[in-house]
Scaffold this motif. Structure first.
Motif, PDB file in Angstrom:
ATOM      1  N   TYR A   1       0.804  -1.227   0.000  1.00  0.00           N
ATOM      2  CA  TYR A   1       0.000   0.000   0.000  1.00  0.00           C
ATOM      3  C   TYR A   1       0.834   1.274   0.000  1.00  0.00           C
ATOM      4  CZ  TYR A   1      -3.601  -3.360   1.281  1.00  0.00           C
ATOM      5  OH  TYR A   1      -4.446  -4.447   1.284  1.00  0.00           O
ATOM      6  N   LYS A   2       2.096   1.179   0.408  1.00  0.00           N
ATOM      7  CA  LYS A   2       2.960   2.356   0.508  1.00  0.00           C
ATOM      8  C   LYS A   2       2.233   3.512   1.198  1.00  0.00           C
ATOM      9  CE  LYS A   2       5.749   1.241  -3.566  1.00  0.00           C
ATOM     10  NZ  LYS A   2       5.220  -0.151  -3.659  1.00  0.00           N
ATOM     11  N   PRO A   3       1.749   3.285   2.432  1.00  0.00           N
ATOM     12  CA  PRO A   3       0.939   4.305   3.109  1.00  0.00           C
ATOM     13  C   PRO A   3       1.768   5.420   3.711  1.00  0.00           C
ATOM     14  CG  PRO A   3       1.259   2.454   4.573  1.00  0.00           C
ATOM     15  CD  PRO A   3       1.925   2.083   3.262  1.00  0.00           C
ATOM     16  N   PHE A   4       1.106   6.531   3.958  1.00  0.00           N
ATOM     17  CA  PHE A   4       1.723   7.613   4.715  1.00  0.00           C
ATOM     18  C   PHE A   4       1.729   7.264   6.192  1.00  0.00           C
ATOM     19  CE2 PHE A   4       1.159  11.574   7.196  1.00  0.00           C
ATOM     20  CZ  PHE A   4       2.353  12.204   6.871  1.00  0.00           C
ATOM     21  N   ALA A   5       0.655   6.590   6.665  1.00  0.00           N
ATOM     22  CA  ALA A   5       0.537   6.282   8.093  1.00  0.00           C
ATOM     23  C   ALA A   5      -0.177   4.955   8.307  1.00  0.00           C
ATOM     24  CB  ALA A   5      -0.212   7.403   8.824  1.00  0.00           C
ATOM     25  N   VAL A   6       0.069   4.355   9.473  1.00  0.00           N
ATOM     26  CA  VAL A   6      -0.609   3.132   9.905  1.00  0.00           C
ATOM     27  C   VAL A   6      -1.227   3.373  11.271  1.00  0.00           C
ATOM     28  CG1 VAL A   6      -0.284   0.754  10.679  1.00  0.00           C
ATOM     29  CG2 VAL A   6       0.815   1.528   8.571  1.00  0.00           C
ATOM     30  N   HIS A   7      -2.512   3.063  11.385  1.00  0.00           N
ATOM     31  CA  HIS A   7      -3.227   3.133  12.663  1.00  0.00           C
ATOM     32  C   HIS A   7      -3.267   1.726  13.248  1.00  0.00           C
ATOM     33  CE1 HIS A   7      -7.370   3.556  14.814  1.00  0.00           C
ATOM     34  NE2 HIS A   7      -6.363   3.676  15.672  1.00  0.00           N
ATOM     35  N   PHE A   8      -2.530   1.525  14.331  1.00  0.00           N
ATOM     36  CA  PHE A   8      -2.438   0.225  15.008  1.00  0.00           C
ATOM     37  C   PHE A   8      -2.726   0.491  16.468  1.00  0.00           C
ATOM     38  CE2 PHE A   8       0.596  -3.691  15.646  1.00  0.00           C
ATOM     39  CZ  PHE A   8      -0.441  -4.374  16.248  1.00  0.00           C
ATOM     40  N   ASN A   9      -3.925   0.139  16.918  1.00  0.00           N
ATOM     41  CA  ASN A   9      -4.388   0.476  18.262  1.00  0.00           C
ATOM     42  C   ASN A   9      -4.027  -0.645  19.227  1.00  0.00           C
ATOM     43  OD1 ASN A   9      -5.696   1.655  20.404  1.00  0.00           O
ATOM     44  ND2 ASN A   9      -7.708   0.879  19.827  1.00  0.00           N
ATOM     45  N   THR A  10      -2.928  -0.467  19.956  1.00  0.00           N
ATOM     46  CA  THR A  10      -2.463  -1.523  20.843  1.00  0.00           C
ATOM     47  C   THR A  10      -1.466  -0.966  21.850  1.00  0.00           C
ATOM     48  OG1 THR A  10      -1.475  -3.742  20.903  1.00  0.00           O
ATOM     49  CG2 THR A  10      -0.544  -2.160  19.351  1.00  0.00           C
ATOM     50  N   THR A  11      -1.244  -1.714  22.922  1.00  0.00           N
ATOM     51  CA  THR A  11      -0.182  -1.384  23.878  1.00  0.00           C
ATOM     52  C   THR A  11       0.967  -2.365  23.737  1.00  0.00           C
ATOM     53  OG1 THR A  11      -1.204  -2.746  25.611  1.00  0.00           O
ATOM     54  CG2 THR A  11      -1.829  -0.421  25.531  1.00  0.00           C
ATOM     55  N   VAL A  12       0.892  -3.236  22.731  1.00  0.00           N
ATOM     56  CA  VAL A  12       1.941  -4.238  22.535  1.00  0.00           C
ATOM     57  C   VAL A  12       2.657  -3.994  21.219  1.00  0.00           C
ATOM     58  CG1 VAL A  12       0.554  -5.907  23.814  1.00  0.00           C
ATOM     59  CG2 VAL A  12       0.504  -5.926  21.322  1.00  0.00           C
ATOM     60  N   CYS A  13       3.689  -4.749  21.005  1.00  0.00           N
ATOM     61  CA  CYS A  13       4.470  -4.741  19.762  1.00  0.00           C
ATOM     62  C   CYS A  13       5.092  -3.386  19.459  1.00  0.00           C
ATOM     63  CB  CYS A  13       3.636  -5.209  18.565  1.00  0.00           C
ATOM     64  SG  CYS A  13       4.669  -5.762  17.179  1.00  0.00           S
ATOM     65  N   SER A  14       5.846  -2.870  20.394  1.00  0.00           N
ATOM     66  CA  SER A  14       6.601  -1.660  20.117  1.00  0.00           C
ATOM     67  C   SER A  14       7.582  -1.894  18.965  1.00  0.00           C
ATOM     68  CB  SER A  14       7.366  -1.206  21.363  1.00  0.00           C
ATOM     69  OG  SER A  14       8.221  -2.232  21.835  1.00  0.00           O
ATOM     70  N   ARG A  15       7.999  -3.157  18.778  1.00  0.00           N
ATOM     71  CA  ARG A  15       8.864  -3.482  17.651  1.00  0.00           C
ATOM     72  C   ARG A  15       8.163  -3.205  16.321  1.00  0.00           C
ATOM     73  NH1 ARG A  15      12.885  -7.372  18.312  1.00  0.00           N
ATOM     74  NH2 ARG A  15      13.079  -7.283  16.038  1.00  0.00           N
ATOM     75  N   CYS A  16       6.838  -3.350  16.313  1.00  0.00           N
ATOM     76  CA  CYS A  16       6.082  -3.048  15.089  1.00  0.00           C
ATOM     77  C   CYS A  16       6.192  -1.570  14.754  1.00  0.00           C
ATOM     78  CB  CYS A  16       4.613  -3.436  15.253  1.00  0.00           C
ATOM     79  SG  CYS A  16       4.325  -5.206  15.443  1.00  0.00           S
ATOM     80  N   TYR A  17       6.056  -0.718  15.768  1.00  0.00           N
ATOM     81  CA  TYR A  17       6.168   0.723  15.545  1.00  0.00           C
ATOM     82  C   TYR A  17       7.581   1.091  15.090  1.00  0.00           C
ATOM     83  CZ  TYR A  17       1.727   1.031  18.055  1.00  0.00           C
ATOM     84  OH  TYR A  17       0.414   0.898  18.433  1.00  0.00           O
ATOM     85  N   ALA A  18       8.568   0.417  15.676  1.00  0.00           N
ATOM     86  CA  ALA A  18       9.951   0.685  15.287  1.00  0.00           C
ATOM     87  C   ALA A  18      10.190   0.275  13.833  1.00  0.00           C
ATOM     88  CB  ALA A  18      10.915  -0.053  16.216  1.00  0.00           C
ATOM     89  N   GLU A  19       9.587  -0.841  13.430  1.00  0.00           N
ATOM     90  CA  GLU A  19       9.740  -1.287  12.052  1.00  0.00           C
ATOM     91  C   GLU A  19       9.074  -0.314  11.086  1.00  0.00           C
ATOM     92  OE1 GLU A  19      11.026  -3.777   8.896  1.00  0.00           O
ATOM     93  OE2 GLU A  19      11.657  -3.433  10.964  1.00  0.00           O
ATOM     94  N   LEU A  20       7.888   0.177  11.447  1.00  0.00           N
ATOM     95  CA  LEU A  20       7.218   1.164  10.599  1.00  0.00           C
ATOM     96  C   LEU A  20       8.058   2.432  10.486  1.00  0.00           C
ATOM     97  CD1 LEU A  20       3.560   0.649  11.854  1.00  0.00           C
ATOM     98  CD2 LEU A  20       4.407   0.144   9.555  1.00  0.00           C
ATOM     99  N   ALA A  21       8.684   2.830  11.577  1.00  0.00           N
ATOM    100  CA  ALA A  21       9.545   4.008  11.526  1.00  0.00           C
ATOM    101  C   ALA A  21      10.747   3.759  10.611  1.00  0.00           C
ATOM    102  CB  ALA A  21      10.019   4.381  12.932  1.00  0.00           C
ATOM    103  N   ARG A  22      11.302   2.550  10.691  1.00  0.00           N
ATOM    104  CA  ARG A  22      12.422   2.226   9.797  1.00  0.00           C
ATOM    105  C   ARG A  22      11.994   2.317   8.336  1.00  0.00           C
ATOM    106  NH1 ARG A  22      14.643  -1.649   6.810  1.00  0.00           N
ATOM    107  NH2 ARG A  22      12.814  -3.010   7.026  1.00  0.00           N
TER     108      ARG A  22
END
Length: 608
Positions: free
Chosen positions: A244-265
């Motif tokens: 999708y090559k998105p500008f942003a991802v909405h992921f509503n959670t308190t887990v998987c901080s690694r997921c947020y780090a990967e999205l930032a990468r």
């Protein structure tokens, strides 16, 4: 009035707690380089504003700026007034009394008159603030207008016509989904599609996105989320990026901080996470945002409150007057306070306690000698609760006051263990993960006179009966008065039977934050320009407004800045669902607290 059934509150609680204790937050060890965005390009025209070059005087440009008679560009005041309305500003522990908000903040006043077409605006906001108090500041131009010279593709996921956002729906599995249904917190991909369509429709018709529309794609995850299957989840983040090559991802959670780090990468903005430190978000900047207060700010504010109103150090003469009286052999109410701290052993949470909370407490001579960092492991939950209670209730010098920096589930076990060991210290909380909502507090009570997980001996009372502390949530209001519910209705979309007020509110708060950031950024949209423009939203709420103070200040990526001082009343009727049990707010919302002999909170025997 929205009412929750006893089955929703109590039936699945033990199972939900067991599942959530499996969750592990893993803080990233390395952060992406946020110093540059290779995908962001400058837009043509004077001052970087598309269409500015050669435009006649009086022209309102794509970002709301106006061409003056001499050809210079006059920026819209609605996008430059943030610093004029920030009110009290950030507070640090020991800095004195700071009630958040103020007259200008509460009203959302701007520093100067907004120029251009503002016929759509109401009271200086982009739409009627009676729908949502946090309607963004007025931006000139025609809402929903297309065909604007906006520079086209200024970043990944941004084109001339749209901004692409992916809503990632976690796969919790059949057992967890059944529990979430019982609690009124469940939504599936079909429910998300309905909400995404409703909220994007409202945003696209009401916000000035500089010629673009918000396109929200619903993506059903296939990886186990609780506990997180990290290789699978990180793989799905990459799949989303490639597909999708998105500008942003909405992921509503308190887990998987690694997921947020990967999205930032991958240079993708993420939002929807809760309970993370500001240090964590700073590592991911400009790619991560939260609408709530950061764990860092909550820890500093708690330390400020403790030092000014609770500590027994320094000859204050204070005693633990909010402790329970159930055990005559261990009555802490006339004893000097000894603080105990409970939190998870994940690196980010533990780091906030060790590196932020403790140094702030040391400023008033407080040294924490009772601490317990629990592993989120259901197979050892009972043993850990007993072990944690043993640490707090040590034979010599036990903790008279125990604060939990944790999610709403862990206290179920710790309160139960304390009661079973006849240990009744002051029950304190510092919540930025939803513990301070009435429906959650009600689950710490007995179940209509019968035992519950958190209250095993109702006849003796519950550990939470005398609870007090700090919370981030805005004041409790009836479910149908939540902004998310009202905006959904205003969108004209039909709600599915599975949508609940809390789910709608959570989705809307996050989308309003993102759309507001996009709007104030202007046409040259990229993660870097959005982070730079975030303070232009200004400051709103706080004090006595009944709402949290929200502002992007001091370079932080967490929107909420202040707290409520609260105590629990098991007899008070909740305005949210009409059931017994509610939080009571004491005074205005605060960013730091005045010195006092004790907090202005009644002891448990005096609470109505």
């Amino acid at each position: 009035m929205y009412r929750s059934s006893p089955a929703r509150k109590y039936g699945p609680l033990a199972a939900l707690a067991a599942v959530q204790l499996l969750v592990v937050l893993v803080a990233p060890s390395t952060a992406p380089d946020a110093g540059s965005d290779a995908l962001a390009t400058g837009a043509p025209g004077a001052a970087g504003v598309p269409g500015a070059a050669g435009a006649p005087p009086g022209t309102v440009l794509a970002d709301g700026s106006t061409v003056a008679a001499d050809g210079s560009i006059v920026a819209p005041s609605g996008t430059t007034a943030g610093t004029a309305t920030t009110g009290a500003g950030a507070a640090s522990a020991g800095s004195g009394t700071t009630a958040s908000g103020g007259a200008a903040v509460a009203g959302g006043a701007q520093a100067a008159a907004v120029t251009g077409d503002t016929s759509h605006c109401v009271d200086g906001r982009q739409f009627d603030p009676r729908l949502d108090y946090f309607a963004p500041p007025c931006v000139p131009g025609k809402p929903g207008q297309t065909g604007v010279d906006n520079g086209g593709s200024t970043s990944m996921g941004v084109t001339r016509d749209k901004v692409v956002v992916v809503n990632y729906i976690p796969d919790y599995g059949a057992e967890v989904n059944a529990i979430l249904r019982a609690q009124g917190l469940y939504y599936d991909a079909e429910d998300a599609k309905v909400m995404n369509a409703a909220f994007s429709s409202f945003i696209n018709a009401t916000y000035n996105l500089h010629g673009r529309k918000l396109e929200i794609i619903t993506y059903q995850g296939t990886c186990r989320t609780v506990p997180p299957d990290l290789p699978c989840l990180i793989g799905e983040m990459n799949t989303i990026a490639k597909r999708y090559k998105p500008f942003a991802v909405h992921f509503n959670t308190t887990v998987c901080s690694r997921c947020y780090a990967e999205l930032a990468r991958l240079k993708i903005v993420s939002f929807g996470g809760a309970g993370f430190s500001e240090e964590f978000r700073r590592q991911l900047k400009p790619y991560n945002y939260a609408e709530g207060i950061s764990a860092t700010r909550m820890a500093k504010t708690f330390a400020n409150w403790w030092c000014n109103q609770m500590t027994s150090k320094g000859g204050t003469g204070r005693t633990a007057i909010y402790a329970g009286a159930q055990n005559p052999q261990q009555d802490f109410r006339k004893s000097p306070r000894e603080l105990g701290v409970v939190s998870t052993d994940d690196p980010d949470n533990k780091g906030v306690v060790k590196d932020v909370l403790y140094p702030e407490l040391a400023k008033c001579g407080e040294k924490v000698t009772h601490e317990y960092f629990y592993e989120q492991n259901v197979s050892t939950a009972e043993q850990q609760s007993q072990a944690g209670t043993a640490v707090m209730n040590s034979p010599q010098n036990p903790a008279t006051s125990v604060v939990c920096f944790c999610d709403p589930v862990a206290p179920q076990f710790s309160y139960s263990a304390a009661a079973r060991n006849n240990y009744w210290p002051e029950t304190l909380f510092a919540s930025n993960q939803g513990l301070d909502t009435d429906p959650t507090g009600q689950t710490y009570m007995d179940s209509g006179g019968s035992p519950s997980l958190a209250c095993p001996f109702p006849a003796r009372g519950c550990s939470f009966d005398g609870a007090l502390g700090l919370g981030e949530e805005s004041g409790t209001r009836p479910a149908d008065q939540l902004a998310g519910v009202k905006i959904f209705k205003a969108s004209g979309k039909a709600a599915s039977s599975g949508l609940t007020p809390l789910v709608q509110e959570n989705f809307w708060t996050n989308y309003n934050m993102l759309a507001s950031l996009i709007m104030v950024t202007g046409p040259n949209l990229s993660p870097a320009t959005m982070a730079a423009a975030a303070p232009k939203l200004g400051s709103r709420g706080g004090g006595t407004t009944g709402y949290a103070r929200r502002a992007f200040e001091d370079g932080e990526q967490s929107w909420t800045r202040d707290v409520r001082l609260l105590y629990w009343s098991k007899k008070k009727t909740s305005a949210f669902n009409g059931e017994a049990g509610a939080y009571v707010q004491v005074g205005p919302r605060m960013e730091s607290f005045p010195k006092a002999k004790q907090p202005a909170i009644p002891t448990v025997d005096q609470r109505g």
